[in-house]
Design an enzyme around this catalytic site. Structure first.
Site, short mmCIF file in Angstrom:
data_model
loop_
_atom_site.label_atom_id
_atom_site.label_comp_id
_atom_site.label_asym_id
_atom_site.label_seq_id
_atom_site.Cartn_x
_atom_site.Cartn_y
_atom_site.Cartn_z
N HIS A 131 -35.99 -24.09 51.86
CA HIS A 131 -36.73 -23.00 52.18
C HIS A 131 -36.52 -22.26 53.53
CE1 HIS A 131 -39.13 -24.88 48.81
NE2 HIS A 131 -39.93 -23.82 48.96
N LYS A 581 -52.96 -21.63 51.56
CA LYS A 581 -52.87 -20.19 51.84
C LYS A 581 -54.22 -19.48 51.16
CE LYS A 581 -50.34 -17.14 49.42
NZ LYS A 581 -49.29 -16.22 49.06
#
Length: 922
Positions: A131, A581
């Site tokens: 990532h 999130k």
């Protein structure tokens, strides 16, 4: 900032090592003509004004290196502290490692025989991903590794003064190289470079670390007085295996094509075979036992004769090389049977069914024969020290090094199906708009038929071709090598049952099916990835429908039969980033907890073991936190001896770049999973009285958190008050920062989002909402609040959530937040949202201190001390970054792209330096 075994480093030792390293670094800077820079390094007032660009840029890079040196000092001090404690108090003293974990299980009434019976069932699989969180180049990481090893060498008290000086000079040489090497990527790395970095750890780091972890287990076992014979056979030890997403994860990553996946599978196989050849060559050097001094077992002689008869000339050559040394001869035959080209231009696997191993299991059988034959002649010490490490390597890495997962987004699959329908001549091809009932009716009808929708030579559209092209690669690998090396087919953003069944449809199109007596089945595991809080809440119904489907039942039976198991297992991946999130840390962690409970129950009811795959990131807002607390906080009955977890981005380097810390971190995982498995199986506790309280805290904290996100203008505030726009321009990973390119919070990947909030020291998703939830609980249910205080340290899920929030609060900085908020142009927007943030920050700190029973700085001194050492230097970097952001944005708005580009390189240096100072990126 890793503390091996969760032991706090000795602050005096940290300071001592850091002063030594900084003295060396300052001398290097002075020798390079940077005397003024050396003098003001690592102070709050260090950075020159914005006009002195050259010197400011140099100091930013120097500060970044200084933070790395501080991390090394902390890491080394923690290692030395652990060694000192073990020497003085024994192996059971350091928390969460093998000694203490085994002792705690023993104290619960389990005998050494019971523990030993369960250990072989324990497996931890680390899945290495790329990532966009690793900001440093591989070259720089290698320099860091060299520095750390040199620092560790200084611990040896045998060095003379002259040898100590030589070590110091070598450290300065590495620092001089590091100073003259650019830290950040000059160009965006491609998948191939990310794959090379991953392969480095798999081939060169982990193989040297695993024997240390085995040794630590046996030492702790014997120190507790347990019977050493129970762990004498290496097959009685828990296992570590590896997976990777590099080259297989195509979710929002257009550069991961079918060809990239083919290359990744080939490179992983090649590197595994090269590694095994290297270790077999080394093994042969050590097995010079003569048959004139000991009689080889009959089984060994028979195997030699069998191989020579089958291999003819190559077999005779292997025997002639070492006459009268049958054990070495068998190793020679193993090398000759590796499916690897051994010509002068080595480096290509070969497939030769007559004269080479078809599967790693065939090599494993010969290594076991070698091991057992040495035991048979009374040479256990030789077997354990020379053959056992090779046996464990074959068991761990096989011929594939790591299994390669393939991940794609459910939306991408929807578009692919639509294109398949168009190619097949259907009238209504708008599959993305179909409701779930219609989708299921279509999929069930299609899966009952062997007829594909398309022909092999057809092109159906970009998404359809991409999916089918990838699956063709998997079919070819299965045909040649079998399922070894292939991981799971992961569906990210799984929203419904149809998102999973559609994988069977794609498989039918390319022949990714196997025939069973009951009908076709899929040979590879289809894995849902539940990411958002809403998807987590829907996950039990989705999994139930999936496990009840006949195609899934056939597939699980076929997969378990291949694995040699009577118990089917369904892998389920849960995502920490997106749930955090969109709901904040408390709602995220508790939604994950509740989902795991429900999903495990769904599996048990159907006779299926649910294998959880935890998608953890590198920061608290993405599921990180102390390893031992993470494992302890998992719901009872959800581990079952098997933990699969991602290790992402810069976390790989921080945990595993150095042999000692790599061994400690693997020990934490294996010991923690073993402890939890044993306690869950023998001391199962289905629920805790505070679970309804956690439901309440999670719901209320989510309401507070989402209210902030829905505040008018919040996206504008976010984009102006953090360096998200600079991070989107960075070169820290091959993957785009956004899935589709839309300028929305929903489209923004959690990784760069968390990264940007961290750079500006808000860390919103790591604490926001917790304070109000606790305050509401205290006001309306004081007795329950008192129970939270009472059970903070005794109930792991509660402790994990609140300790992570407390760490986020400690890492946030009100003054720095306010400085970044000054970048927001609209004063009303700035004051309104900052007012909400600061009020909740104060509330969260106050309520956490009430739960902890004192000031956080006193109750959690290690985190406080870590941040205090970095405080002034970090603040100076933040001010520099804010100034650069303002100037860079101004140049962009004015259309002066050349000047903006020049400022961007400096801006990215501050991003890297602050990440080094905080110890993480995304």
């Amino acid at each position: 900032m890793i503390s091996p075994g969760n032991l706090a480093a000795d602050s005096a030792k940290v300071e001592q090592d850091f002063i030594f390293l900084m003295d060396c670094f300052r001398e290097v800077l002075e020798e390079a003509g940077e005397r003024e820079l050396a003098a003001c390094l690592f102070t709050r007032s260090a950075l020159p004004s914005g006009g002195q660009d050259a010197s400011a840029k140099g100091l930013v890079q120097a500060q970044s290196i200084a933070f790395q040196l501080l991390s090394m000092a902390e890491q080394n001090a923690a290692v030395q502290r652990r060694r000192s404690v073990e020497t003085e108090h024994g192996l059971a003293e350091p928390p969460a490692l093998w000694g203490q974990s085994l002792q705690q299980v023993y104290e619960q009434g389990l005998s050494d025989r019971q523990i030993a019976a369960e250990l072989p069932t324990v497996q931890v699989e680390l899945v290495l991903t790329a990532h966009p969180t690793e900001a440093k180049r591989a070259t720089v990481l290698e320099h860091h590794r060299r520095l750390y090893l040199l620092l560790v060498r200084r611990e040896n008290r045998m060095w003379s003064p002259h040898e100590q000086q030589a070590l110091r000079d070598e450290i300065k040489a590495v620092l001089a190289t590091l100073w003259r090497t650019g830290e950040i990527f000059l160009e965006k790395p491609d998948v191939a470079s990310e794959r090379r970095n991953t392969v480095y750890y798999l081939r060169h780091v982990f193989p040297t670390v695993l024997p240390l972890v085995d040794l630590r287990l046996r030492q702790a076992w014997e120190a507790l007085g347990f019977d050493p014979n129970l762990l004498a056979d290496p097959r009685q030890l828990p296992r570590v295996t590896f997976g990777t997403w590099v080259g297989g994860d195509r979710d929002g990553h257009p550069l991961v094509t079918a060809e990239v996946t083919r290359q990744s599978l080939a490179e992983l196989r090649l590197e595994a075979l090269l590694m095994l050849r290297e270790h077999l060559t080394n093994l042969a050097r050590h097995l010079s036992l003569s048959d004139r001094l000991q009689e080889p077992p009959t089984e060994l002689r028979a195997r030699l004769d069998e191989c020579v008869e089958r291999m003819v000339e190559s077999g005779r050559l292997a025997l002639r090389r070492n006459p009268n040394e049958p054990w070495r001869q068998l190793v020679n035959l193993m090398q000759a049977q590796l499916p690897l080209d051994v010509s002068p231009v080595a480096g290509s696997p070969r497939v030769d069914g007559e004269n080479c191993y078809a599967r790693a299991a065939d090599l494993m059988a010969d290594v076991r024969l070698l091991y057992d034959s040495l035991i048979g002649i009374g040479a256990r010490r030789i077997a354990d020290h020379t053959v056992q490490p090779v046996l464990r390597l074959v068991q761990t890495f096989g011929f594939h090094l790591a299994v390669l997962d393939v991940r794609q987004n459910s939306r991408f699959h929807d578009l692919a199906v639509s294109q398949l329908l168009t190619a097949a001549g259907f009238e209504d091809v708008d599959y993305p708009q179909w409701n779930e009932a219609r989708r299921l009716d279509f999929l069930n009808r299609e899966l009952s038929s062997p007829r594909p929708l398309t022909r092999p030579d057809m092109q159906v559209g970009p998404e359809g071709d991409a999916v089918l092209g990838c699956y063709h690669v998997l079919v070819e690998h299965l045909r040649v090598h079998g399922p070894d090396g292939l991981g799971a087919l992961i569906v990210s953003m799984t929203r419904s049952l149809s998102d999973l069944l559609v994988i069977y449809l794609f498989g039918r199109e390319v022949g990714l099916h196997i025939n069973t007596p009951d009908g076709p089945a899929c040979p590879l595991p289809v894995t849902p990835l539940f990411e958002t809080i809403d998807d987590l809440r829907r996950s039990p119904d989705i999994l139930a429908g999936f496990l009840d489907h006949p195609f899934t039942r056939r597939s699980l039976a076929a997969q378990s039969a291949h694995a040699g198991s009577d118990h089917p297992a369904q892998q389920v991946m849960i995502g920490y980033s997106d749930s955090n999130k969109d709901g904040g840390i408390c709602a995220s962690l508790w939604s994950l907890y509740r989902a795991q409970q429900a999903l495990a129950r769904i599996g048990r009811d159907r006779g299926v073991r649910v294998r959880f795959f935890h998608g953890r990131g590198g920061t608290i807002s993405r599921g990180a936190g102390p390893t031992h607390r993470f494992v302890k906080a998992l719901p009872a009955g959800t581990i079952n001896g098997d933990l699969r977890v991602t290790e992402q981005g810069e976390v790989i380097a921080k945990k595993y770049a150095n042999r000692i810390t790599a061994a400690d971190n693997l020990e934490l995982l294996l010991a923690g999973v073993s402890r939890a498995t044993l306690l869950h199986r023998y001391r199962f506790e289905s629920s805790h009285p505070l679970e309804p309280t956690m439901d309440r805290l999670a719901d209320h904290s989510r309401q507070i958190y989402t209210a902030l996100l829905r505040t008018e203008g919040f996206v504008s505030f976010f984009r102006q008050a953090t360096p998200i726009d600079a991070i989107e321009e960075s070169r820290i990973g091959s993957r785009p920062a956004r899935r589709t390119g839309q300028q929305t919070l929903a489209d923004l990947r959690a990784i760069p989002g968390v990264f940007s909030w961290g750079q500006a020291r808000f860390y919103l998703s790591g604490w926001y909402g917790i304070g109000s939830a606790l305050e509401e609980l205290r006001a309306h249910h004081p007795q329950t609040f008192a129970a939270v205080q009472e059970h903070l340290l005794t109930w792991p899920p509660l402790h994990y959530a609140l300790s992570n929030a407390a760490t986020s609060v400690a890492t946030a900085d009100e003054d720095v937040m306010a400085a970044y908020a000054g970048l927001v142009e609209n004063a009303d927007l700035r004051e309104g949202i900052m007012g909400m943030i600061l009020v909740e920050y104060a509330t969260t700190r106050r309520m956490l201190e009430q739960v902890y029973g004192g000031a956080l700085a006193e109750r959690r001194p290690n985190v406080h001390a870590m941040m205090q050492m970095r405080r002034d230097a970090l603040r100076a970097l933040h001010l520099e970054q804010i100034d650069l952001l303002r100037r860079w944005r101004s140049r962009n708005q004015a259309g002066d792209l050349e000047a903006a580009a020049a400022l961007l390189s400096r801006l990215l240096l501050t991003v890297n330096a602050i990440a080094n100072g905080l110890g993480s990126t995304g």
